[in-house]
Write an enzyme that holds these catalytic residues in place. Structure first.
Site, PDB file in Angstrom:
ATOM      1  N   LYS A  53      -5.830   7.185 -12.520  1.00 56.44           N
ATOM      2  CA  LYS A  53      -4.626   6.693 -11.837  1.00 56.44           C
ATOM      3  C   LYS A  53      -4.144   5.399 -12.506  1.00 56.44           C
ATOM      4  CE  LYS A  53      -5.743   9.031  -7.574  1.00 56.44           C
ATOM      5  NZ  LYS A  53      -6.550   9.063  -6.356  1.00 56.44           N
ATOM      6  N   GLN A  97      -9.044   5.348  -1.923  1.00 57.63           N
ATOM      7  CA  GLN A  97      -9.672   6.519  -2.540  1.00 57.63           C
ATOM      8  C   GLN A  97     -10.702   7.112  -1.572  1.00 57.63           C
ATOM      9  OE1 GLN A  97      -8.856   7.839  -5.701  1.00 57.63           O
ATOM     10  NE2 GLN A  97     -10.164   9.513  -5.010  1.00 57.63           N
ATOM     11  N   ASP A 120       0.044   8.200  -0.583  1.00 58.35           N
ATOM     12  CA  ASP A 120      -0.696   9.467  -0.490  1.00 58.35           C
ATOM     13  C   ASP A 120      -0.038  10.413   0.513  1.00 58.35           C
ATOM     14  OD1 ASP A 120      -2.799  10.027  -2.144  1.00 58.35           O
ATOM     15  OD2 ASP A 120      -4.286   8.895  -1.004  1.00 58.35           O
TER      16      ASP A 120
END
Ligand code: NAP
Length: 281
Positions: A53, A97, A120
């Site tokens: 990322k 995460q 997200d």
């Protein structure tokens, strides 16, 4: 023989467009999109995902920052960190995460992220917006799946789409997006009876199970579009849920694993960060 839907090539093309859009934002508004990733503990796979990322962000001109916390961090400390980021104007996207250590309530953590920074797309406000056709930040993997389907030139409206898997991060949201694009949608899962017959009625088959090679050609309608979301590491190699060699004999289009959905997921994260930055103006 099925045509390959090349997720890497599509991701490359979209990232080039994002790079140009980010430069324009910088020139016109003196604004650099910022993404902060919180990484808790030392799960090796999570470390790899976060590195990928970071690399993808720097490639398109997004400023990324990783906050690494040890596995013993308390839920309160994590929530306080998120609160600080919610109030930081330079941070447009916040990503925690997953998975988190067992002593931390994952839902509480996701719910603590300001919806406008939830790149997200997992916050219940964003799920609700998706459900009611008002989505701003859509979850990345489902968003990438829709782009891959559209890349074939397929008109989704009126098609029968079968989604195997009903997780909050893939199955349910992608089913909702397909419905919004006027597909007739069936959601299948581990309790579905005669899964092969259900799947073989699909013009568009999205498989998000996490059981390597479960889906063979008996699950696939002739000339279907097959999107294989599954990624399971078997003896070091990444495996999809679909038996690729068999499936290519029946499908019209298919995504490979790796090189299908995966590159699109990160690309959609970049796109969401740009959307969040633009919306902050
Ligand atoms: P998940 O939360 O474990 O959900 C799996 C779903 O599959 C569940 O709904 C489950 O049904 C269903 N299922 C399990 N066994 C089944 C069977 N034998 N027949 C029919 N349905 C079955 O997984 P997820 O997070 O959605 O992820 C699914 C896969 O996609 C994993 O391999 C994951 O690594 C991969 N993934 C890839 C990306 C990417 O960017 N490439 C992103 C996200 C996920 P029940 O609900 O009945 O238990």
């Amino acid at each position: 023989m099925a045509k390959l839907i090349d997720g890497r090539a599509l991701a490359r093309q979209i990232r080039q467009e994002l790079k140009e859009d980010i430069l324009t934002l910088r020139n016109q508004h003196n604004l650099v999109p910022g993404l902060t990733v919180i990484l808790v503990g030392d799960d090796p796979a999570s470390h790899v995902y976060v590195r990928n990322k970071e690399r993808a962000c720097s490639e398109v001109g997004i400023h990324s920052n990783v906050i690494r916390m040890n596995a013993e961090v308390t839920e309160k400390e994590l929530l306080d960190t998120i609160e600080g980021l919610n109030n930081d104007d330079k941070v447009h996207g916040i990503l925690v995460q997953l998975p988190l250590p067992d002593h931390i309530n994952e839902k509480a953590v996701i719910n603590a992220i300001k919806p406008a920074k939830d790149v997200d797309g997992f916050h219940p406000v964003n799920s609700g917006m998706l459900m009611t056709g008002q989505a701003v930040l859509e979850p990345c993997t489902p968003k990438g799946i829709i782009r891959l389907i559209e890349e074939t030139g397929c008109i989704i409206a009126g098609k029968h789409a079968v989604v195997i898997g009903r997780s909050n991060i893939v199955g349910k949201p992608v089913a909702m997006m397909l419905l919004q694009k006027h597909a007739t949608v069936t959601i299948a899962h581990s309790r579905t009876q005669d899964l092969a017959t259900v799947a073989a009625s699909a013009d568009i088959l999205v498989v998000a199970i996490g059981k390597p090679q479960l889906i063979d050609d008996s699950y696939i309608k002739k000339d279907a579009i097959v999107i294989d979301v599954g990624t399971t590491r078997v003896n070091g190699a990444l495996m999809g849920d679909v038996k690729f060699d068999k499936a290519t004999e029946k499908a019209a289009y298919i995504t490979p694993v790796p090189g299908g959905v995966g590159p699109m997921t990160i690309t959609m994260l970049l796109e969401n960060t740009l959307i969040a930055a633009r919306n902050s103006i």
